[in-house]
Design an enzyme around this catalytic site. Structure first.
Site, mmCIF file in Angstrom:
data_model
loop_
_atom_site.group_PDB
_atom_site.id
_atom_site.type_symbol
_atom_site.label_atom_id
_atom_site.label_comp_id
_atom_site.label_asym_id
_atom_site.label_seq_id
_atom_site.Cartn_x
_atom_site.Cartn_y
_atom_site.Cartn_z
ATOM 1 N N ARG A 57 4.255 -15.207 -10.048
ATOM 2 C CA ARG A 57 4.160 -14.304 -8.901
ATOM 3 C C ARG A 57 2.892 -13.484 -9.062
ATOM 4 O O ARG A 57 2.226 -13.541 -10.094
ATOM 5 C CB ARG A 57 5.412 -13.432 -8.709
ATOM 6 N N GLY A 58 2.571 -12.708 -8.013
ATOM 7 C CA GLY A 58 1.302 -11.985 -8.010
ATOM 8 C C GLY A 58 0.289 -12.823 -7.247
ATOM 9 O O GLY A 58 0.174 -14.043 -7.468
ATOM 10 N N ALA A 59 -0.468 -12.159 -6.360
ATOM 11 C CA ALA A 59 -1.297 -12.890 -5.397
ATOM 12 C C ALA A 59 -2.286 -13.854 -6.051
ATOM 13 O O ALA A 59 -2.407 -15.016 -5.644
ATOM 14 C CB ALA A 59 -2.031 -11.886 -4.518
ATOM 15 N N ARG A 100 5.440 -18.883 -0.212
ATOM 16 C CA ARG A 100 5.561 -17.419 -0.025
ATOM 17 C C ARG A 100 4.548 -17.027 1.051
ATOM 18 O O ARG A 100 3.396 -17.454 0.990
ATOM 19 C CB ARG A 100 5.276 -16.647 -1.325
ATOM 20 N N GLN A 205 9.056 -5.352 -11.331
ATOM 21 C CA GLN A 205 7.869 -5.930 -11.984
ATOM 22 C C GLN A 205 7.107 -4.876 -12.790
ATOM 23 O O GLN A 205 6.423 -5.210 -13.756
ATOM 24 C CB GLN A 205 6.929 -6.543 -10.945
ATOM 25 N N ASP A 246 -1.820 -8.051 -1.882
ATOM 26 C CA ASP A 246 -1.590 -9.463 -1.540
ATOM 27 C C ASP A 246 -2.435 -9.910 -0.360
ATOM 28 O O ASP A 246 -2.584 -11.106 -0.121
ATOM 29 C CB ASP A 246 -0.109 -9.690 -1.230
ATOM 30 N N LYS A 258 3.085 -4.736 -2.559
ATOM 31 C CA LYS A 258 4.510 -4.641 -2.864
ATOM 32 C C LYS A 258 5.157 -3.458 -2.165
ATOM 33 O O LYS A 258 4.584 -2.365 -2.104
ATOM 34 C CB LYS A 258 4.671 -4.537 -4.386
HETATM 35 O O1 MRU Z 1 6.439 -10.088 -5.328
HETATM 36 P P1 MRU Z 1 5.303 -10.136 -6.306
HETATM 37 O O2 MRU Z 1 5.695 -9.807 -7.702
HETATM 38 O O3 MRU Z 1 4.515 -11.428 -6.205
HETATM 39 O O4 MRU Z 1 4.341 -8.986 -5.805
HETATM 40 C C1 MRU Z 1 3.162 -8.756 -6.483
HETATM 41 C C2 MRU Z 1 2.456 -7.579 -5.980
HETATM 42 O O5 MRU Z 1 2.857 -6.952 -5.021
HETATM 43 C C3 MRU Z 1 1.182 -7.243 -6.613
HETATM 44 O O6 MRU Z 1 0.953 -5.881 -6.570
HETATM 45 C C4 MRU Z 1 0.148 -7.977 -5.791
HETATM 46 O O7 MRU Z 1 0.310 -9.373 -5.852
HETATM 47 C C5 MRU Z 1 -1.212 -7.566 -6.076
HETATM 48 S S1 MRU Z 1 -1.802 -8.080 -7.641
HETATM 49 C C6 MRU Z 1 -2.105 -9.737 -7.484
#
Ligand code: MRU
Length: 379
Positions: A57-59, A100, A205, A246, A258
């Site tokens: 996960r994470g963009a 996603r 997270q 994201d 998030k």
């Molecule tokens: O749902 P997630 O854990 O994928 O959400 C991640 C976030 O919201 C991060 O803050 C976001 O991806 C920015 S950092 C790549």
């Protein structure tokens, strides 16, 4: 990033590719911080599922995973017909894109891979180009995060107390991280500071991933309940906020991140605390004209109605090898007959954002469009 697992220090990337097995290799993030395990996704459908189920996960990390997933699906094609191959690539692209919806990085990453593949004149050539492009995306993600660190480092001054939300660290990218990059650079410059990690309900997270990363890195930090930030700001105990994103709209400077990020931005503006968003260029969406158009992922209600954690294993189970970290368990918190609403992201207006830290420098959110040249935007 260097990870200490049971006393052994090893370098890891969050996302990698095994050429011989044609498999995408991922850190199983749902097990952290209790267990560090690398898992291999054997085909593109498994890779897409790993994105949906948040193994990764994470963009930035899901961007690299989608890029490798596209190469994986392309390389799995047997035959020489370019038309059938193009249909397979389209199927793989659509499956990974749907995994996603909110982060734009997977789409930007796969568009880049497809554009590079277009110069190949045979199936074999396009397959090789796909993998080469996916690797290039992953390497660029790391380079972008390092550049974010250099630009953002002066913001983190000696003795500061910094708030961050969710996880925008190296686990959310291929390495280094975006919001954490200025912290790691300030640490390398010898500065001492303290980080508050919002726990980031419902999936936590911040408590599980950011806190683990900062602990690995030896950075002073504490986890706070999501509701505690306003109180700390009011008492003058937070000097700076840095988060990831994201999707940042290149035309308006609006920031999707998030759920809960918007609340923190409102609070920071109220208390005149600088609020920065750190992003690689793959997070910029140059097409959408308004934050209201950003697709916001709605996730399952049970994430809000309960929580995942580890329960202490009994002595007999420990002897049988279930691990000192205990057994994974879901506990119901909410009233058993109640339902929940679970939007995964929110959109922060440009006026609440002090600056966007990019690999090309720090910009005011509304300056992105004017600077689209150095930021890799359209002509
Ligand atoms: O749902 P997630 O854990 O994928 O959400 C991640 C976030 O919201 C991060 O803050 C976001 O991806 C920015 S950092 C790549």
């Amino acid at each position: 990033m260097r990870v200490n697992t049971r006393g052994r220090i090893q370098s890891h990337r969050t996302v990698d590719f095994d050429v011989r097995a044609n498999a995408v290799r991922l850190i199983e993030q749902r097990l952290l911080p209790h267990e560090f395990r690398i898992v291999a996704m054997p085909d593109y459908r498994a890779t897409a599922r790993a994105i949906t189920d948040m193994v990764v996960r994470g963009a930035g990390a899901i961007g690299a995973t989608a890029a490798f997933g596209l190469a994986q699906g392309a390389r799995a094609f047997r035959g020489q017909g370019l038309a059938a191959f193009a249909r397979q690539v389209e199927r793989v692209y659509a499956t990974l894109k749907a995994a996603r919806p909110t982060a734009v990085d997977p789409v930007n990453a796969m568009d880049m891979v497809r554009a590079r593949m277009a110069s190949g004149t045979s199936v074999a050539e396009q397959q090789a180009l796909a993998l080469e492009a996916a690797r290039a995306f992953a390497d660029e993600d790391v380079a972008h995060c390092e550049a974010i660190g250099q630009h953002g480092e002066p913001l983190v001054q000696e003795g500061m107390r910094v708030l961050t939300h969710c996880n925008a660290g190296w686990l959310a990218f291929v390495d280094v991280g975006s919001a954490t990059a200025p912290l790691y650079a300030a640490q390398a410059a010898g500065r001492q500071f303290h980080v508050f990690c919002d726990e980031t309900r419902p999936r936590c997270q911040g408590a599980s991933l950011t806190a683990w990363e900062l602990a690995q890195q030896g950075i002073s930090h504490q986890v706070i309940a999501d509701n505690a930030a306003g109180h700390l700001m009011q008492r003058g105990e937070i000097d700076l906020v840095i988060v990831g994103s994201d999707r940042v709209l290149g035309r308006t400077g609006e920031v999707a991140n998030k759920i809960g990020t918007y609340t923190k931005a409102v609070l920071a503006a109220h208390h005149r605390i600088p609020f920065y968003v750190a992003i690689p260029l793959s997070t910029i969406d140059w097409h959408l004209r308004s934050g209201g158009e950003i697709p916001i992922e709605e996730r399952a209600a049970d994430e809000v109605l309960g929580a995942w954690g580890r329960v202490r294993a009994s002595a007999s189970r420990r002897r049988r090898g279930s691990g000192a970290g205990g057994e994974p368990a879901y506990v119901r918190i909410a009233n058993p007959t109640s339902d929940a609403r679970n939007p995964g992201f929110d959109v922060t207006p440009a006026r609440l954002v002090t600056g966007i830290i990019t690999p090309a420098g720090i910009f005011r959110p509304r300056e992105l469009w004017r600077n689209r040249g150095p930021l890799g935007g359209p002509e």
